[in-house]
Scaffold this motif. Structure first.
Motif: not given
Length: 435
Positions: A110-122, A101-108
């Protein structure tokens, strides 16, 4: 010369027609309330993006999983955007089946809850964007608890919850003590039952990948579940999943329900629920250990590697999972109906806090779920209510069918566990985990 001008005009008109032809995005999604709301807001997105048209394929949860799994594995290219879970994302991103997913600064991000974000990242990249996230918790009728003289603590035990269910159960008055999932499926009845097994000290596999289904913790958990549901559950519980139990609860027919935190948005909405003002919330009940007592899940939007419409898909996903989208839903239908469990900013919003009595319990449940440490004995897999390995889908489906059969009385708990153990061993041997 005249003919040349006419030909040029035809070419120009054809080019203009092509320029105006909108990109059609085919989106596969699940028939849950928040997704249905997203479809209703299609005109808002299409107005802002006149070059993109959205085409929805809305499916029941089990069917959605089958369709998107088959499509992505065979590079079928049927869908440009898929709704997938926390289970599929790490497996599929490792296989190279998803576009980042191509995220930019406006998408933010870092605002995504850590438990959820880490599960969706590689490798620091987001491979699916969370549309809504959830854990599980206890939702119960405070008026009925008061009536039968039971005080439910913030962190109840299963024994306390069963006592309440027993006392509140009044089928003649159309109230059942406990509503729980019974419909077979690794993401249906097994999502709930795995948390019950976890808190009873069980696990799916030991450190050698040997299935642990035919063991005491599983027997304790499933016996407790079957006995309680036979005594206090609604008729036909073996066919009920999230949507069926939600309908029962909203009609005032459930005294207690342990399920996805996301349900709180619906049962607290007076437009949908007859008992909106009578509901209270607590953490998912515990038995032997608090580990793995509440699950962690998110429904996410992802782009299959086979999609040729990457730019349009990225635009849509960023819109549907943005802070602005949450504001849009709040404006259209109220803050108590926004998709939750994804962004810190939602929980920090005073307007949301004002209407969402469940907010604190929900965020606490999500923050406390740990997919890397969800069982009392050490386990080799990641996941609370599932094991993040490709073989788990087949195992979870087979075991789910046996547990549903035990609930409906077609087999005994002992038979169900024995058959499940054999099925799991066969799949794990086939997968090469052991000989």
């Amino acid at each position: 010369m005249k003919r040349f001008i006419q030909t040029g005009l035809v070419v120009a008109l054809a080019s203009a027609g092509l320029a105006q032809a909108a990109t059609e995005l085919v989106i596969a999604t699940v028939n849950n309330g928040h997704m249905i709301e997203m479809q209703k807001l299609t005109p808002v997105f299409e107005k802002a993006n006149p070059d993109i048209k959205l085409k929805w394929v809305t499916l029941e949860e089990g069917t959605l999983r089958q369709r998107v799994t088959t499509d992505i594995a065979t590079k079928g290219g049927q869908f440009d955007v898929m709704t997938i879970g926390l289970y599929e994302t790490p497996i599929w991103s490792k296989k190279g089946w998803l576009k980042p997913i191509a995220t930019d600064a406006a998408y933010d991000v870092d605002d995504i809850l850590p438990a959820i974000r880490s599960g969706l990242s590689m490798d620091g990249k987001l491979y699916a964007a969370p549309f809504y996230g959830e854990s599980s918790m206890l939702m119960y009728r405070k008026d009925l608890a008061d009536k039968v003289g039971i005080k439910i603590p913030d962190q109840p035990t299963w024994a306390q919850v069963k006592e309440f269910a027993d006392k509140a159960n009044d089928p003649k008055a159309g109230v059942f003590g406990m509503c729980l999932r019974g419909k077979p499926g690794w993401g249906d009845n097994m999502a709930f039952l795995t948390t019950l097994v976890n808190t009873n000290g069980g696990q799916w596999f030991d450190m050698k990948w040997q299935p642990q289904i035919d063991t005491k913790p599983w027997k304790d958990a499933i016996t407790f579940y079957v006995d309680m549901m036979k005594k206090d559950g609604p008729p036909g519980a073996s066919a009920n999943s999230f949507n069926e139990n939600l309908a029962l609860f909203n009609e005032g027919k459930c005294a207690a329900w342990v399920d996805a935190t996301i349900a709180a948005s619906f049962i607290s909405d007076p437009k949908q629920s007859k008992v909106a003002d009578k509901v209270a919330y607590a953490q998912a009940p515990v038995a032997v250990t608090p580990k793995g007592a509440n699950w962690l899940w998110s429904w996410n939007l992802a782009i299959p590697a086979s999609s040729t419409k990457d730019d349009a898909a990225q635009k849509f996903i960023k819109w549907a999972t943005s802070k602005e989208y949450i504001q849009l839903v709040a404006k259209e239908t109220g803050w108590n109906t926004v998709p939750t469990g994804t962004r810190k900013s939602t929980y920090a919003n005073p307007e949301f806090q004002k209407v969402a009595k469940f907010a604190e319990a929900e965020k606490k449940a999500i923050d406390s779920a740990n997919p890397n440490d969800s069982t009392l004995p050490k386990s080799p897999y990641v996941g609370v209510q599932y094991a993040a390995i490709p073989e788990f889908q087949a195992i979870g489906v087979a075991v789910g069918q046996q547990m549903s059969a035990a609930l409906s009385g077609k087999v005994t708990v002992e038979q169900a566990l024995k058959t499940s153990q054999t099925a799991a061993e066969r799949e794990m041997k086939k997968g090469g985990y052991y000989k």
